[in-house]
Write a protein that holds these residues in place. Structure first.
Motif, short mmCIF file in Angstrom:
data_model
loop_
_atom_site.label_atom_id
_atom_site.label_comp_id
_atom_site.label_asym_id
_atom_site.label_seq_id
_atom_site.Cartn_x
_atom_site.Cartn_y
_atom_site.Cartn_z
N GLY A 1 -4.39 7.25 -10.48
CA GLY A 1 -4.62 5.99 -9.80
C GLY A 1 -3.85 4.85 -10.46
O GLY A 1 -3.19 5.03 -11.49
N LEU A 2 -3.96 3.68 -9.87
CA LEU A 2 -3.26 2.51 -10.38
C LEU A 2 -3.77 2.12 -11.76
O LEU A 2 -3.00 1.73 -12.64
N GLY A 3 -5.09 2.22 -11.98
CA GLY A 3 -5.66 1.87 -13.28
C GLY A 3 -5.11 2.74 -14.39
O GLY A 3 -4.76 2.24 -15.47
N GLU A 4 -5.01 4.05 -14.14
CA GLU A 4 -4.47 4.97 -15.14
C GLU A 4 -3.01 4.64 -15.45
O GLU A 4 -2.59 4.64 -16.62
N ASN A 5 -2.22 4.38 -14.41
CA ASN A 5 -0.82 4.03 -14.61
C ASN A 5 -0.67 2.71 -15.35
O ASN A 5 0.20 2.55 -16.20
N LEU A 6 -1.55 1.77 -15.04
CA LEU A 6 -1.54 0.48 -15.71
C LEU A 6 -1.80 0.66 -17.20
O LEU A 6 -1.12 0.07 -18.05
N ARG A 7 -2.78 1.49 -17.53
CA ARG A 7 -3.15 1.72 -18.93
C ARG A 7 -2.01 2.38 -19.70
O ARG A 7 -1.78 2.07 -20.88
N ALA B 1 -13.91 0.68 -5.10
CA ALA B 1 -12.66 0.16 -5.65
C ALA B 1 -12.85 -0.35 -7.07
O ALA B 1 -12.01 -0.10 -7.95
N ALA B 2 -13.94 -1.06 -7.32
CA ALA B 2 -14.21 -1.57 -8.66
C ALA B 2 -14.39 -0.41 -9.65
O ALA B 2 -13.90 -0.47 -10.79
N ALA B 3 -15.09 0.63 -9.22
CA ALA B 3 -15.31 1.77 -10.10
C ALA B 3 -14.00 2.50 -10.39
O ALA B 3 -13.74 2.92 -11.53
N TYR B 4 -13.13 2.65 -9.37
CA TYR B 4 -11.83 3.27 -9.59
C TYR B 4 -11.00 2.46 -10.60
O TYR B 4 -10.35 3.02 -11.49
N ALA B 5 -10.99 1.15 -10.44
CA ALA B 5 -10.21 0.29 -11.33
C ALA B 5 -10.69 0.42 -12.77
O ALA B 5 -9.89 0.58 -13.71
N LEU C 1 -5.26 -1.97 -3.71
CA LEU C 1 -4.20 -1.18 -4.33
C LEU C 1 -4.80 -0.12 -5.26
O LEU C 1 -4.32 1.02 -5.30
N PHE C 2 -5.83 -0.49 -6.02
CA PHE C 2 -6.53 0.48 -6.86
C PHE C 2 -7.18 1.56 -5.99
O PHE C 2 -7.13 2.75 -6.31
N GLN D 1 0.82 -1.21 0.00
CA GLN D 1 0.00 0.00 0.00
C GLN D 1 0.86 1.26 0.00
O GLN D 1 0.45 2.28 -0.55
N GLU D 2 2.03 1.21 0.62
CA GLU D 2 2.93 2.37 0.57
C GLU D 2 3.33 2.65 -0.87
O GLU D 2 3.37 3.83 -1.30
N MET D 3 3.63 1.60 -1.63
CA MET D 3 3.99 1.78 -3.04
C MET D 3 2.82 2.36 -3.83
O MET D 3 2.99 3.27 -4.65
N ALA D 4 1.62 1.81 -3.60
CA ALA D 4 0.44 2.29 -4.32
C ALA D 4 0.16 3.75 -4.01
O ALA D 4 -0.13 4.55 -4.92
N ALA D 5 0.25 4.13 -2.73
CA ALA D 5 0.00 5.52 -2.35
C ALA D 5 1.06 6.45 -2.95
O ALA D 5 0.74 7.53 -3.45
#
Length: 408
Positions: free
Chosen positions: A65-71, A307-311, A210-211, A52-56
């Motif tokens: 967010g993580l989804g944007e970075n993933l994309r 969380a699902a909506a953020y992802a 994480l998302f 979680q420290e890495m995600a934050a």
């Protein structure tokens, strides 16, 4: 540092993993194995803090967010398609199935607190719905509808604090064996405990948190603070909220160990634990445990659809209306699952398999992302990479064992 800065996006993570699933798992761990699995709980909290420290940090530094970075970072079409499919399966479809359990667990707590009121029985008979699930689902909708991060964060901070008060007070009323808790810090695997260990870790270290955390951190600190100050506040938040979740889980495990372990009693769910405390420790313990179960179910009923909506928003660039429609649909599915006593075993099995595959992949991606040039001076240091690699190895072992059991 002010008290308010101690609680932030990490509280969303605590609210997410302290749900009915964790309460049931911790209860069964304590009832069946006493304090022998405390070490697994400590490991899961430590691993969660590392990830979680890495995600934050990713959310704060990139502002996404993580989804944007993933994309943005996964560009190979086949790999991107596979990643998208796994995230949708594990986070979106999975959380839709789990939402029914969140509302059902919260309903069990409400029933233990207020019983079967006549008006509730009449409404249920007339409509066929689980009225508690409908009411609690409506509360989740009200909290999320305005879309204000500060309101959501404050609501979840309140629920986490109420859970802490309820479960820790229950533990103290039952007078746990603190020396046995200390002995449980030494790793050991009792007979037939493997599945429980996997469940205890798996309900805490989950991809969708994480998302949730990355998006929450990006939202909270976007344009408001310098990055070093934001990271300092985020670190204080993580040190406060995540261990607090571990204390709550320990309190549930300890209460179940005191009430059941070595007594020859059988426990089927967390509702049984709440009801069984009265003859042993008085009505106060029953009410506190039931209230904690209600708060846990409601907190997860808010965070799971969020969380699902953020992802999905990060991966597919959803509009504000589509973002709202995603979490609303998941809440409605949860109300339906809870109301009609559905048992979506196939869906949950599918989601668990997808989670088992996704967790080490997301962990590997996080390590890649926080070491990428876009992080500039905020990339992982050597110790963070060593800890991250250790958690990755653990997630691979955990996921491999989970997948083996799912298909065996």
């Amino acid at each position: 540092m002010r008290f308010g800065l101690r609680f932030g996006p990490a509280t969303l993570v605590t609210a997410a993993f302290i749900g009915p699933g964790t309460i049931v798992t911790a209860s069964m761990a304590g009832a069946n194995f006493g304090y022998a699995l405390v070490w697994a709980l400590v490991f899961s909290v430590t691993a969660t803090m590392v990830l979680q420290e890495m995600a934050a940090r990713l959310g704060i530094v990139t502002g996404q967010g993580l989804g944007e970075n993933l994309r943005l970072l996964v560009t190979q079409p086949l790999l991107k398609g596979l990643m998208f499919a796994l995230v949708i399966a594990a986070v979106v479809i999975g959380n839709s199935a789990y939402q029914g359990g969140n509302l059902t667990g919260a309903s069990l707590g409400a029933d233990a607190l207020w019983g079967e009121q006549q008006w509730l029985l009449a409404l249920k008979q007339h409509t066929g719905l689980n009225i508690w699930a409908v009411l609690l689902g409506a509360i989740a909708v009200l909290v999320l509808w305005r879309g204000q991060y500060r309101l959501i964060e404050r609501a979840l901070i309140a629920l986490v604090l109420l859970m802490s008060l309820a479960f820790v007070s229950t533990m103290l009323l039952t007078r746990p064996d603190f020396s046995a808790i200390g002995a449980g810090l030494w790793p050991s695997i009792p007979d037939n405990a493997t599945l429980t260990i996997i469940a205890l870790i798996g309900t805490t270290v989950v991809p969708y948190s994480l998302f949730l955390h990355a998006a929450g951190a990006a939202t909270k600190w976007s344009g408001q603070h310098s990055i070093p100050l934001a990271l300092k506040q985020s670190a204080a938040d993580i040190r406060t909220a995540i261990p607090l979740g571990g204390i709550i889980t320990l309190a549930v495990l300890s209460t179940a160990a005191t009430a059941y372990f070595g007594r020859g009693l059988a426990m089927n769910n967390a509702g049984d634990l709440a009801l069984s405390l009265e003859p042993l420790f008085g009505i106060s313990a029953t009410y506190l445990m039931a209230f904690g179960l209600l708060a846990a179910g409601l907190s997860s009923a808010i965070t799971a659809p969020l969380a699902a909506a953020y992802a999905l928003r990060g991966l597919l660039k959803l509009s504000a209306g589509q973002f709202r429609a995603t979490w609303l649909l998941i809440i409605l599915i949860g109300i339906g699952v809870s109301s009609f006593n559905m048992r979506p075993i196939t869906i949950i099995w599918f989601a668990q398999v997808a989670n088992g595959i996704l967790l080490p992949i997301i962990t590997l991606f996080l390590l890649f992302a926080v070491n990428s040039p876009q992080m500039a001076n905020y990339r992982n240091n050597l110790l963070q990479n060593i800890l991250g690699a250790a958690v990755l190895a653990a997630t691979l072992i955990l996921s491999g064992r989970s997948l083996y059991l799912a298909f065996s």
